[in-house]
Design a protein around this motif. Structure first.
Motif, PDB file in Angstrom:
ATOM      1  N   LEU A 131       0.823  -1.207   0.000  1.00  0.00           N
ATOM      2  CA  LEU A 131       0.000   0.000   0.000  1.00  0.00           C
ATOM      3  C   LEU A 131       0.861   1.262   0.000  1.00  0.00           C
ATOM      4  O   LEU A 131       0.454   2.297  -0.541  1.00  0.00           O
ATOM      5  CB  LEU A 131      -0.940  -0.017   1.205  1.00  0.00           C
ATOM      6  CG  LEU A 131      -1.962  -1.160   1.219  1.00  0.00           C
ATOM      7  CD1 LEU A 131      -2.778  -1.136   2.508  1.00  0.00           C
ATOM      8  CD2 LEU A 131      -2.871  -1.089   0.000  1.00  0.00           C
ATOM      9  N   ALA A 155      -1.761  -4.422  -5.131  1.00  0.00           N
ATOM     10  CA  ALA A 155      -1.217  -3.278  -5.885  1.00  0.00           C
ATOM     11  C   ALA A 155      -0.735  -3.759  -7.255  1.00  0.00           C
ATOM     12  O   ALA A 155       0.468  -3.740  -7.555  1.00  0.00           O
ATOM     13  CB  ALA A 155      -0.086  -2.629  -5.106  1.00  0.00           C
ATOM     14  N   HIS A 158       1.622  -1.796 -10.505  1.00  0.00           N
ATOM     15  CA  HIS A 158       3.054  -1.534 -10.606  1.00  0.00           C
ATOM     16  C   HIS A 158       3.741  -2.560 -11.505  1.00  0.00           C
ATOM     17  O   HIS A 158       3.235  -3.670 -11.728  1.00  0.00           O
ATOM     18  CB  HIS A 158       3.683  -1.550  -9.215  1.00  0.00           C
ATOM     19  CG  HIS A 158       3.046  -0.600  -8.260  1.00  0.00           C
ATOM     20  ND1 HIS A 158       3.074   0.773  -8.452  1.00  0.00           N
ATOM     21  CD2 HIS A 158       2.332  -0.806  -7.114  1.00  0.00           C
ATOM     22  CE1 HIS A 158       2.419   1.361  -7.468  1.00  0.00           C
ATOM     23  NE2 HIS A 158       1.960   0.429  -6.646  1.00  0.00           N
TER      24      HIS A 158
END
Length: 258
Positions: A131, A155, A158
């Motif tokens: 995060l 996530a 990325h």
């Protein structure tokens, strides 16, 4: 399963290993006739490093399983030389030793600390690290071990460069992942070249400590990159040492009477 063979008067020692420090302790203990020791490995990596001591590989079956094994092998002392992030076995060892009245020592390495020029953000765990990368896509160098990778699926935006000793099986569900398998040590020069090659924008690492993998921190510092550092978990109280020599002295002091 490996078993200790020693004279009745010898100390009987369990070394919980898996680290460079454990290997050094094993080599020192192998030369001590008055100390019969066995090295226990969790079996997390496909190829364990050679050991001068007899080995057992695999779990014990929780606290009660470890207690049964310690009693069956007539262990007189335990040394926890596991990885700083191997929290569960350390908890189990402390509970089992307390229940059986066995002395317990811990051999560990100092944690890394930020140096001038470092841009660290310390977090509690892998999910917090994921995060902390933020919403905007970034090129991330992920060096947290293969068992922690799934935390970063929260996530997926990325681009991840992931380095592990063994390839994760199954691989994490990350849509943009480049995997590198390699075993330390890693020099700062090699780490700098790797980060440049992959245009890394942020490094994520556990605070494992030690020299073998510290090169990535020096590389990030030289490149001016931010580093997300996962703090070590708390471990139960134990006599704690930073050198093999100190552990050997502790074992000598805890030898059973003849």
């Amino acid at each position: 399963m490996a078993s200790l063979i020693a004279s009745p008067s010898a100390s009987r020692i369990l070394v919980l290993g898996g680290t460079t420090e454990a290997g050094r302790l094993a080599a020192a203990l192998a030369a001590r006739r008055e100390m019969a020791a066995i090295l226990s490995l969790a079996g997390r990596t496909a190829e364990a490093a050679p050991s001068a001591l007899p080995r057992r590989i695999g779990g014990f079956g929780g606290i009660e399983g470890l207690m049964r094994w310690l009693a069956a092998e007539r262990i007189t002392a335990v040394v926890d030389a596991t990885h700083p992030f191997a929290a569960r076995i350390s908890v189990n060892a402390a509970a089992a030793c307390a229940a059986l009245g066995l002395p317990l020592a811990r051999l560990t390495r100092p944690a890394w600390t930020p140096q001038p020029g470092d841009r660290w953000q310390e977090v509690a765990d892998a999910r917090a690290a994921a995060l902390a990368l933020g919403a905007a896509p970034r090129r991330v160098f992920l060096t947290v071990g293969r068992l922690t990778l799934d935390a970063f699926t929260v996530a997926p935006q990325h681009r991840y460069l992931v380095r592990t000793i063994d390839a994760p099986d199954p691989p994490p569900a990350l849509p943009d992942l480049t995997l590198v398998t390699a075993r330390p040590p890693f020099t700062a020069e090699a780490e700098t070249a790797l980060m440049r090659e992959h245009a890394v924008e942020v490094l994520v690492t556990k605070n494992s400590g030690g020299a073998a993998t510290a090169g990535k921190l020096a590389a990030a510092r030289a490149l001016g990159l931010p580093v997300v550092v996962i703090r070590r978990p708390e471990k139960p109280a134990a006599d704690t040492f930073l050198t093999v020599e100190a552990v050997l002295a502790w074992l000598e002091a805890h030898r059973p009477p003849p």
